[in-house]
Design an enzyme around this catalytic site. Structure first.
Site, PDB file in Angstrom:
ATOM      1  N   CYS B 168     -13.657  71.881 -35.247  1.00 34.98           N
ATOM      2  CA  CYS B 168     -14.802  72.667 -35.717  1.00 34.98           C
ATOM      3  C   CYS B 168     -15.765  73.073 -34.612  1.00 34.98           C
ATOM      4  O   CYS B 168     -16.764  73.740 -34.881  1.00 34.98           O
ATOM      5  CB  CYS B 168     -15.502  71.897 -36.825  1.00 34.98           C
ATOM      6  SG  CYS B 168     -14.334  71.458 -38.129  1.00 34.98           S
ATOM      7  N   HIS B 296     -25.151  71.907 -37.243  1.00 33.88           N
ATOM      8  CA  HIS B 296     -23.780  71.817 -37.728  1.00 33.88           C
ATOM      9  C   HIS B 296     -23.852  71.572 -39.235  1.00 33.88           C
ATOM     10  O   HIS B 296     -23.158  72.231 -39.994  1.00 33.88           O
ATOM     11  CB  HIS B 296     -23.032  70.711 -36.991  1.00 33.88           C
ATOM     12  CG  HIS B 296     -21.579  70.675 -37.313  1.00 33.88           C
ATOM     13  ND1 HIS B 296     -20.778  71.788 -37.245  1.00 33.88           N
ATOM     14  CD2 HIS B 296     -20.775  69.664 -37.731  1.00 33.88           C
ATOM     15  CE1 HIS B 296     -19.548  71.461 -37.602  1.00 33.88           C
ATOM     16  NE2 HIS B 296     -19.514  70.192 -37.911  1.00 33.88           N
ATOM     17  N   HIS B 330     -18.143  75.478 -44.780  1.00 39.58           N
ATOM     18  CA  HIS B 330     -17.818  75.077 -43.414  1.00 39.58           C
ATOM     19  C   HIS B 330     -16.590  75.863 -42.989  1.00 39.58           C
ATOM     20  O   HIS B 330     -15.484  75.616 -43.479  1.00 39.58           O
ATOM     21  CB  HIS B 330     -17.562  73.575 -43.359  1.00 39.58           C
ATOM     22  CG  HIS B 330     -17.378  73.042 -41.969  1.00 39.58           C
ATOM     23  ND1 HIS B 330     -17.372  73.855 -40.855  1.00 39.58           N
ATOM     24  CD2 HIS B 330     -17.200  71.767 -41.516  1.00 39.58           C
ATOM     25  CE1 HIS B 330     -17.183  73.103 -39.780  1.00 39.58           C
ATOM     26  NE2 HIS B 330     -17.089  71.842 -40.150  1.00 39.58           N
TER      27      HIS B 330
END
Lengths: 271, 404
Positions: B168, B296, B330
């Site tokens: 990620c 994040h 996400h």
């Protein structure tokens, strides 16, 4: 860009380390063949914490084995080395088994298999093993992965004037994926590259140029390994190092610029 | 931190994002302004998980040129849809005109690339032999660098091309590779960004870790229950900064690893803290110059707590921040570029997006976790992306005015 080659690691094609592989390259002896099922005896993962050791897959341990050899040869503290991990498809076993499991009605993906499926699994395990918080990158460029890895690592060394650990590694896909994407052999090549400050260490100049045909192995017996594994595209450089001869090499890429490697052995012999 | 010459600032000449909240910047900006998120109950394929996803509509019906059929997969469809937005193709053509095709590189991030193509192929295995459909087109679909090679081929480029795949953090780290390609004199312009698309591996994988929320994700909420997975494409065209350029500027990139655990962040955010410090050091800037942090902020219990801890270490208590994953989900390997674009839109349009879906911020948190949109835009934004393998990246960017 000019970088020093401070340490080399090699695992694959029946060779447990760089010393064995370099000897065969010098003698023009053909590389061997190690099926994925027998790869384990060449791999070392004893510096991983017990939990991670149990969880790490073959491609992770293959990359780490080559990394340890290169780092020890360099004399560098691995905790101080940024990492460039280059692999065309990473843990092919995990990818194949995951895709197979997801085609079954139960769709079972274990947490460990899932976190092992990320391309940066090997750099993650390595960073845990050596306790480093330096940057780690994981890159891929299909058949051009070796060239991309060398390029990224050389840029990191020269722009930041510090040594970098590079490992280029692949393992074959198991059935049935191996028919779609044949990779002939497990292979890992690790290099600790550093700033080229003296002429006593072997150095390699790295530059891009217009596409041209790639260099072939001097030893024809090694050409199939060079072509059969994406990581094998780095082997002309390893052969030049083993022979200790200045060499002007080209790593061609499919549709992009070629990588030119100008290898100069150290003034006191090869590393 | 060190005496090395910093990597160069980059001029962000053009950028675009496509995700569940909007196809292209205008739609995304409108969704952010109207607080209209893109998450919906999972209706992707025959997935039987009780969760929400941020799915980009229309990919299945998209027309695909027959000349490019070997590259046809959900990930490259999403890449192409993204490239067609906001005049990005024209901006690339102009860059090729300025520099020539061999001087324009392509470095994209992804976590799973076109793996869905292979997942679905396994459903079509020959019942007798177990063989996959042939040809599989692995190299042009599933393989990790499929998207950047597709972009290079389709746009007629000839520069260095590769993928960064660090889960990620992938499409944050591509900016560091672009800094190096430009600093090393190997490229004059680089297309950076990321493409990640919905697939079974990530849906069932995150579910196995009990990290997916049953409802839309609620970053930073005291009752957060995990992530919502999304898909996205985003691109930026970057060049070396020039004194007279008035584009947004990438000031610095910070990279680190946790060396802690493969799928759980360091509990005190030690690696995250280091990534933020390194971004500031690379930019030779001070934490006080950062107006807004795009977190994040996945809405996993552990990530959000660790990130808040790291923020306090770097900025002290009260740093203005939010997570925008309530809009997009996400987007994994595309999260870095998606949130860089959201930060850029916040700067250009003069607002701060509050955290969508979150009702009550975790009282343990020390940062100023914004829930409502703010009408004063930031000048300097720091955007975090953290991934499996403990891999962290922070991007620092904004307007140059007032920044030494």
């Amino acid at each position: 860009m000019r970088v020093a080659i401070e340490g080399i690691g090699f695992v694959g094609a029946g060779f447990a380390d760089w010393c064995e592989a370099a000897g065969a390259l010098r003698a023009g002896e053909a590389p061997g063949h190690v099926p994925l099922s027998e790869l384990g005896r060449f791999l070392k993962a004893d510096r991983l914490p017990r939990t991670e050791r149990r969880r790490a897959g073959k491609s992770v341990r293959l990359a780490m084995t080559a990394c340890w050899e290169a780092v020890e040869a360099s004399g560098r503290d691995p905790a101080c080395l940024p990492m460039v991990f280059a692999s065309s498809s990473g843990d092919t076993e995990v990818l194949s088994h995951t895709c197979a499991a997801l085609a079954e009605p139960e769709r079972m993906v274990s947490p460990t298999r899932f976190h092992n499926s990320v391309h940066n699994a090997a750099s993650g395990y390595w960073s845990i093993a050596v306790g480093t918080r330096e940057p780690a990158t994981a890159i891929a460029a299909h058949g051009d992965t070796a060239a991309a890895g060398l390029l990224e690592a050389a840029m990191q060394v020269t722009t930041e004037a510090r040594p970098v650990l590079l490992v280029i590694y692949d393992i074959p896909f198991p059935e049935p994926m191996c028919q779609a994407e044949p990779i002939s052999e497990p292979l890992a090549v690790a290099l600790v590259l550093g700033p080229a400050t003296t002429e006593t260490t072997a150095r390699v100049g790295v530059s891009l140029e217009a596409p041209e045909p790639g260099s072939r192995m001097r030893s024809a017996a090694w050409q199939p390994l060079c072509e059969g594994v994406p990581a094998g595209r780095a082997l002309p450089l390893l052969e030049a190092i083993a022979l200790g001869v200045p060499s002007d090499l080209v790593l061609s890429t499919d549709g992009g610029p070629s990588l030119r490697l100008d290898y100069q052995p150290g003034k006191r012999g090869e590393t | 931190m060190n005496s090395r010459a910093p990597l160069p600032r980059l001029r962000i000449r053009h950028y675009t994002a496509t995700n569940a909240a909007g196809t292209g910047n205008a739609a995304l900006l409108q969704a952010l302004r109207r607080r209209d998120g893109g998450l919906a109950p999972c209706d992707f394929l025959d997935i039987d998980l009780d969760t929400y996803v941020g799915r980009v509509g229309g990919l299945e019906e998209m027309s695909w040129p027959t000349d490019w059929s070997a590259w046809d997969c959900r990930n490259n469809r999403l890449a192409w849809l993204g490239l067609e937005q906001d005049g990005f193709l024209d901006a690339v053509s102009a860059a090729v005109g300025r520099h020539g095709p061999a001087r324009v590189g392509v470095v994209l991030g992804t976590s799973t690339s076109g793996i869905l193509h292979t997942e679905l192929a396994f459903r079509e295995r020959d019942s007798m032999s177990g063989a996959l459909p042939s040809p599989l087109y692995y190299g042009t679909t599933h393989e990790l660098s499929s998207a950047p090679r597709f972009v290079r081929e389709r746009l007629g480029l000839a520069g260095p091309t590769y993928t960064v795949s660090t889960a990620c953090s992938s499409s944050g780290k591509v900016f560091a590779s672009a800094q190096r390609l430009i600093a090393s004199g190997l490229c004059d312009a680089v297309i950076v960004g990321g493409v990640d698309s919905l697939c079974l591996t990530t849906m069932y994988g995150f579910a196995s870790l009990e990290l997916t929320a049953p409802g839309p994700c609620r970053p930073g909420d005291v009752d957060r229950h995990g992530i919502s997975i999304g898909e996205a494409a985003g691109f930026a065209l970057v060049e070396a900064d020039a004194d007279d350029a008035d584009d947004l500027c990438l000031f610095g990139v910070g990279e680190s690893v946790d060396a802690h655990h493969m799928s759980t962040p360091h509990p005190e955010g030690a690696g995250a803290e280091r990534a933020m410090h390194r971004a500031l050091a690379n930019a030779r800037m001070d934490a006080r110059q950062v107006d807004y942090v795009n977190l994040h902020g996945t809405a996993s219990r552990v990530n959000d707590a660790a990130e808040d801890h790291a923020l306090e270490s770097v900025f002290g208590a009260g740093q203005m921040c939010s997570s925008t994953k309530g809009w997009t989900g996400h987007t994994l390997g595309a999260a870095g570029i998606t949130e860089m674009v959201i930060g850029a839109l916040a700067i250009e349009d003069g607002f701060v997006p509050g955290t969508l879906n979150t009702r009550r911020v975790d009282p343990a948190f020390r940062a100023d976790y914004r829930l409502e949109n703010g009408e004063t835009g930031p000048t300097v934004v720091l955007s975090n992306s953290f991934g499996f393998g403990g891999n962290n990246c922070s991007l620092l960017f904004g307007r140059k005015e007032g920044v030494a």
